[in-house]
Motif scaffolding. Structure first.
Motif, short mmCIF file in Angstrom:
data_model
loop_
_atom_site.label_atom_id
_atom_site.label_comp_id
_atom_site.label_asym_id
_atom_site.label_seq_id
_atom_site.Cartn_x
_atom_site.Cartn_y
_atom_site.Cartn_z
N CYS A 4 22.07 4.51 27.19
CA CYS A 4 23.31 4.98 26.57
C CYS A 4 23.73 4.06 25.43
O CYS A 4 23.68 2.84 25.55
CB CYS A 4 24.39 5.02 27.64
N HIS A 5 24.17 4.66 24.31
CA HIS A 5 24.61 3.86 23.16
C HIS A 5 25.80 2.95 23.51
O HIS A 5 25.98 1.91 22.90
CB HIS A 5 24.95 4.76 21.97
N CYS A 43 29.25 9.85 29.73
CA CYS A 43 29.16 9.70 28.28
C CYS A 43 29.06 11.10 27.67
O CYS A 43 28.23 11.91 28.09
CB CYS A 43 27.94 8.88 27.92
N CYS A 46 25.30 11.32 25.78
CA CYS A 46 24.01 11.36 26.48
C CYS A 46 24.11 11.80 27.94
O CYS A 46 23.11 12.00 28.60
CB CYS A 46 23.31 10.00 26.40
ZN LIG Z 1 25.64 7.66 26.22
#
Ligand SMILES: [Zn+2]
Length: 125
Positions: A4-5, A43, A46
Motif C-alpha cells: 500500500c502507498h 485503503c 488498493c
Molecule cells: Zn493502499
C-alpha cells in the motif's frame, strides 16, 4: 499485502495524519467510545485492510495523550478482531508486536517496523 502507498509513504516519513484519514474508508466499527475506538478500514486506492485503533491515554501526571494506529491485516483476520474478548488487550498486543503506522501524540506519523512495545501501556492502563 503491504504494498500500500500509505505504508510506503509512512516508511519514507512522508505521510501525514490528514492524508491517511482521507485515503481510507471505514468498513466497520468494532468498538466506539469517547476514549477508545477500533474500526476496520480500507485503503481507497488498493483495498489494503487495516485495523484502526484510537486511544486516549491519561498519563500518571494527568496529561491526556491521543494515540492512533493503523495496523495492516489480512482480510481473514477481521472476524478474529470483531470477536475478541478484550479489544483493549488485543490492540495492546497488536501494537506491541505488529508493524503498523503510528500517529504519535507528538504529531509525528511513522512506520513502526517491529511494532511499538512502548505503546502497549496505552491500552493496558
Ligand atoms: Zn493502499
Amino acid at each position: 499485502m503491504m504494498n500500500c502507498h500509505l505504508i510506503e509513504q509512512a516508511k519514507a516519513g512522508q505521510l501525514t495524519a490528514d492524508a491517511i484519514q482521507e485515503a481510507v474508508e471505514r468498513v466497520e466499527s468494532v468498538v466506539e467510545s469517547n476514549t477508545f475506538d477500533v474500526d476496520i478500514v480500507k485503503c481507497r486506492t488498493c483495498g489494503q485492510t487495516f485495523v484502526y485503533g484510537f486511544k486516549q491515554y491519561t498519563s500518571p501526571d494527568w496529561e491526556d495523550d491521543y494515540w492512533t494506529f493503523w495496523i495492516p491485516i489480512g482480510e481473514q483476520e477481521v472476524a478474529t478482531i470483531r470477536e475478541a474478548k478484550s479489544h483493549l488487550e488485543l490492540m495492546g498486543e497488536m501494537v506491541h508486536e505488529r508493524p503498523h503506522i503510528c500517529w504519535h501524540p507528538d504529531g509525528h506519523v511513522f512506520w513502526a517496523k517491529q511494532g511499538l512495545p512502548v505503546a502497549f501501556i496505552v491500552f493496558m492502563s
